[in-house]
Design an enzyme around this catalytic site. Sequence first.
Site, PDB file in Angstrom:
ATOM      1  N   TYR A 129      -3.309  15.900 -51.209  1.00  0.00           N
ATOM      2  CA  TYR A 129      -2.838  16.567 -49.995  1.00  0.00           C
ATOM      3  C   TYR A 129      -3.866  16.274 -48.923  1.00  0.00           C
ATOM      4  O   TYR A 129      -5.059  16.123 -49.226  1.00  0.00           O
ATOM      5  CB  TYR A 129      -2.728  18.082 -50.220  1.00  0.00           C
ATOM      6  CG  TYR A 129      -1.569  18.469 -51.103  1.00  0.00           C
ATOM      7  CD1 TYR A 129      -0.265  18.430 -50.634  1.00  0.00           C
ATOM      8  CD2 TYR A 129      -1.781  18.878 -52.418  1.00  0.00           C
ATOM      9  CE1 TYR A 129       0.801  18.783 -51.447  1.00  0.00           C
ATOM     10  CE2 TYR A 129      -0.722  19.233 -53.241  1.00  0.00           C
ATOM     11  CZ  TYR A 129       0.564  19.181 -52.740  1.00  0.00           C
ATOM     12  OH  TYR A 129       1.622  19.529 -53.547  1.00  0.00           O
ATOM     13  N   LYS A 232       4.635  10.424 -51.090  1.00  0.00           N
ATOM     14  CA  LYS A 232       5.517  11.202 -51.972  1.00  0.00           C
ATOM     15  C   LYS A 232       6.218  12.297 -51.184  1.00  0.00           C
ATOM     16  O   LYS A 232       5.558  13.080 -50.490  1.00  0.00           O
ATOM     17  CB  LYS A 232       4.703  11.832 -53.103  1.00  0.00           C
ATOM     18  CG  LYS A 232       5.494  12.787 -53.982  1.00  0.00           C
ATOM     19  CD  LYS A 232       4.697  13.218 -55.191  1.00  0.00           C
ATOM     20  CE  LYS A 232       5.483  14.172 -56.075  1.00  0.00           C
ATOM     21  NZ  LYS A 232       5.522  15.539 -55.550  1.00  0.00           N
ATOM     22  N   HIS A 256      10.270  17.500 -54.202  1.00  0.00           N
ATOM     23  CA  HIS A 256       9.190  18.327 -54.758  1.00  0.00           C
ATOM     24  C   HIS A 256       9.742  19.279 -55.832  1.00  0.00           C
ATOM     25  O   HIS A 256       9.294  20.418 -55.966  1.00  0.00           O
ATOM     26  CB  HIS A 256       8.512  19.114 -53.631  1.00  0.00           C
ATOM     27  CG  HIS A 256       7.058  19.410 -53.853  1.00  0.00           C
ATOM     28  ND1 HIS A 256       6.062  18.839 -53.112  1.00  0.00           N
ATOM     29  CD2 HIS A 256       6.419  20.238 -54.721  1.00  0.00           C
ATOM     30  CE1 HIS A 256       4.888  19.304 -53.504  1.00  0.00           C
ATOM     31  NE2 HIS A 256       5.078  20.152 -54.487  1.00  0.00           N
TER      32      HIS A 256
HETATM   33  C1  LIG Z   1       4.184  23.665 -61.342  1.00  0.00           C
HETATM   34  C2  LIG Z   1       4.342  22.486 -60.426  1.00  0.00           C
HETATM   35  C3  LIG Z   1       3.228  22.046 -59.730  1.00  0.00           C
HETATM   36  C4  LIG Z   1       3.348  20.942 -58.882  1.00  0.00           C
HETATM   37  N1  LIG Z   1       2.225  20.458 -58.273  1.00  0.00           N
HETATM   38  C5  LIG Z   1       2.318  19.385 -57.469  1.00  0.00           C
HETATM   39  C6  LIG Z   1       1.151  18.844 -56.872  1.00  0.00           C
HETATM   40  O1  LIG Z   1       0.042  19.306 -57.081  1.00  0.00           O
HETATM   41  N2  LIG Z   1       1.317  17.800 -56.039  1.00  0.00           N
HETATM   42  C7  LIG Z   1       2.546  17.229 -55.783  1.00  0.00           C
HETATM   43  O2  LIG Z   1       2.642  16.276 -55.013  1.00  0.00           O
HETATM   44  N3  LIG Z   1       3.664  17.702 -56.378  1.00  0.00           N
HETATM   45  C8  LIG Z   1       3.571  18.751 -57.210  1.00  0.00           C
HETATM   46  N4  LIG Z   1       4.698  19.208 -57.838  1.00  0.00           N
HETATM   47  C9  LIG Z   1       5.980  18.506 -57.668  1.00  0.00           C
HETATM   48  C10 LIG Z   1       6.141  17.403 -58.728  1.00  0.00           C
HETATM   49  O3  LIG Z   1       5.254  16.350 -58.491  1.00  0.00           O
HETATM   50  C11 LIG Z   1       7.552  16.810 -58.758  1.00  0.00           C
HETATM   51  O4  LIG Z   1       7.916  16.382 -57.463  1.00  0.00           O
HETATM   52  C12 LIG Z   1       8.633  17.717 -59.323  1.00  0.00           C
HETATM   53  O5  LIG Z   1       8.113  18.632 -60.257  1.00  0.00           O
HETATM   54  C13 LIG Z   1       9.691  16.865 -59.970  1.00  0.00           C
HETATM   55  O6  LIG Z   1      10.722  17.597 -60.470  1.00  0.00           O
HETATM   56  P1  LIG Z   1      10.905  18.036 -62.027  1.00  0.00           P
HETATM   57  O7  LIG Z   1       9.872  19.058 -62.284  1.00  0.00           O
HETATM   58  O8  LIG Z   1      12.288  18.583 -61.974  1.00  0.00           O
HETATM   59  O9  LIG Z   1      10.793  16.828 -62.913  1.00  0.00           O
HETATM   60  C14 LIG Z   1       4.606  20.300 -58.701  1.00  0.00           C
HETATM   61  C15 LIG Z   1       5.711  20.755 -59.421  1.00  0.00           C
HETATM   62  C16 LIG Z   1       5.594  21.817 -60.294  1.00  0.00           C
HETATM   63  C17 LIG Z   1       6.796  22.251 -61.077  1.00  0.00           C
HETATM   64  C1  LIG Z   2      -1.309  23.666 -55.678  1.00  0.00           C
HETATM   65  C2  LIG Z   2       0.084  23.480 -55.174  1.00  0.00           C
HETATM   66  C3  LIG Z   2       0.104  23.170 -53.717  1.00  0.00           C
HETATM   67  C4  LIG Z   2       0.797  22.518 -56.050  1.00  0.00           C
HETATM   68  C5  LIG Z   2       2.206  22.145 -55.667  1.00  0.00           C
HETATM   69  O1  LIG Z   2       2.464  21.188 -55.020  1.00  0.00           O
HETATM   70  C6  LIG Z   2       3.307  22.951 -56.145  1.00  0.00           C
HETATM   71  O2  LIG Z   2       3.075  24.033 -56.689  1.00  0.00           O
HETATM   72  O3  LIG Z   2       4.457  22.524 -55.977  1.00  0.00           O
END
Ligand SMILES: Cc1cc2nc3c(=O)[nH]c(=O)nc-3n(C[C@H](O)[C@H](O)[C@H](O)COP(=O)(O)O)c2cc1C
Ligand SMILES: CC(C)CC(=O)C(=O)O
Length: 359
Positions: A129, A232, A256
């Site tokens: 980020y 992304k 996301h």
């Molecule tokens: C608990 C959680 C934390 C996430 N943390 C991040 C992150 O730190 N950075 C980011 O770019 N996306 C984050 N994401 C989004 C994921 O990279 C991704 O886009 C998404 O989970 C994909 O969908 P799916 O969980 O249905 O496979 C997060 C998603 C979840 C569920």
């Molecule tokens: C620490 C958070 C900003 C991580 C994230 O991207 C999320 O929880 O979807």
Amino acid sequence: MAELALRDYEASAREQLSGPVWDFLEGGSGTESMLTAGRDALDRLRLRPRCLVDVSACEPATTLLGARLAAPLGIAPVAYHQLAHPEGEVATARAAGAVGALFTVSMFASRTIEDIAAAATGPLWLQLYWLKRRESMIGLIRRAEDAGYRALVLTVDAPLVAHRPRDARNGFAVPAGIRAVNVDSSVMSASYEAEAGESAIARHSKEQFDPSITWADLEWLRERTSLPLVLKGVLSGEDAGRAVECGIEGLVVSNHGGRQLDFALPAVDALQEIAEAAGGRCQIVLDGAVRHGADIAKGLCLGADAVLVGRPALWGLAHSGSDGVESVLRTLLGEFSEVMALMGAPRVSDFHRSGIVRS
Ligand SMILES: Cc1cc2nc3c(=O)[nH]c(=O)nc-3n(C[C@H](O)[C@H](O)[C@H](O)COP(=O)(O)O)c2cc1C
Ligand SMILES: CC(C)CC(=O)C(=O)O
């Protein structure tokens, strides 16, 4: 261990994890409209096979930004893997390496990027980020370069963390003992405690993310790293075209996992437009609601070079650590190999737009 389906890992994770951790992992933003929409969009897509093709030797291997993968499959960046298992991202890296899948490490990983790299035998990307304190970001980039990470993934759909009602209701904060160990502790210190009506995760972004960045700032980042840059969270063809003009090497088409803009379109519905706008000038990766090997095939048909899974990796981790993540990935890989044979598509390059129909 008997073979489990992804939904069995999901059910097991739900039993193992505390209510607030489960809600953080599974939850979405706003009305949570997108948690079902992403899956529905994939389910509406139907595959159209070709027949009488020699599929006696299917080859799921591919190359992504120069790295060899056993299949067009990887793990999306997910913060704080230690919420699911004490070994956290180190266990995930071991599993991804064993299967030959890409692992994208979150900036908010709970293990150091060096420890993760030491456990990895496959390619790693580091997600970032854009922090207000640019020097913290650059320090991390230097460490990623030294540790052998292969690309930087700048998440562009989160100038702020969206309101997530479950986390707000739970006053969610990551438990003491689990920390974003790669982000300067001086930057992070205020962000671990929830405030009334707001989770600590929302505070992470309010206090640290720079919501003022624009396309013009990408040049600044480009000048400070030799690693390929991936954006992304792109959902429009216009932005994809702009990214290519800026020399971006990859795009993750993503909403996301339904955690940012409520009512955003499902990533898979934006994929074809984005792949066409990119016109082969950068690599395209899809994430969101990928739960079956057939979803990998659907992504490829619409122009993706690879797909990522987010939550399923954490379900595997909660179930049985590295072994669980490995089984989740192997399940997807096995399903994809079968789909290749049944689609009459023995190589990754054999999936085309004509192989898919919207029903
Ligand atoms: C608990 C959680 C934390 C996430 N943390 C991040 C992150 O730190 N950075 C980011 O770019 N996306 C984050 N994401 C989004 C994921 O990279 C991704 O886009 C998404 O989970 C994909 O969908 P799916 O969980 O249905 O496979 C997060 C998603 C979840 C569920
Ligand atoms: C620490 C958070 C900003 C991580 C994230 O991207 C999320 O929880 O979807």
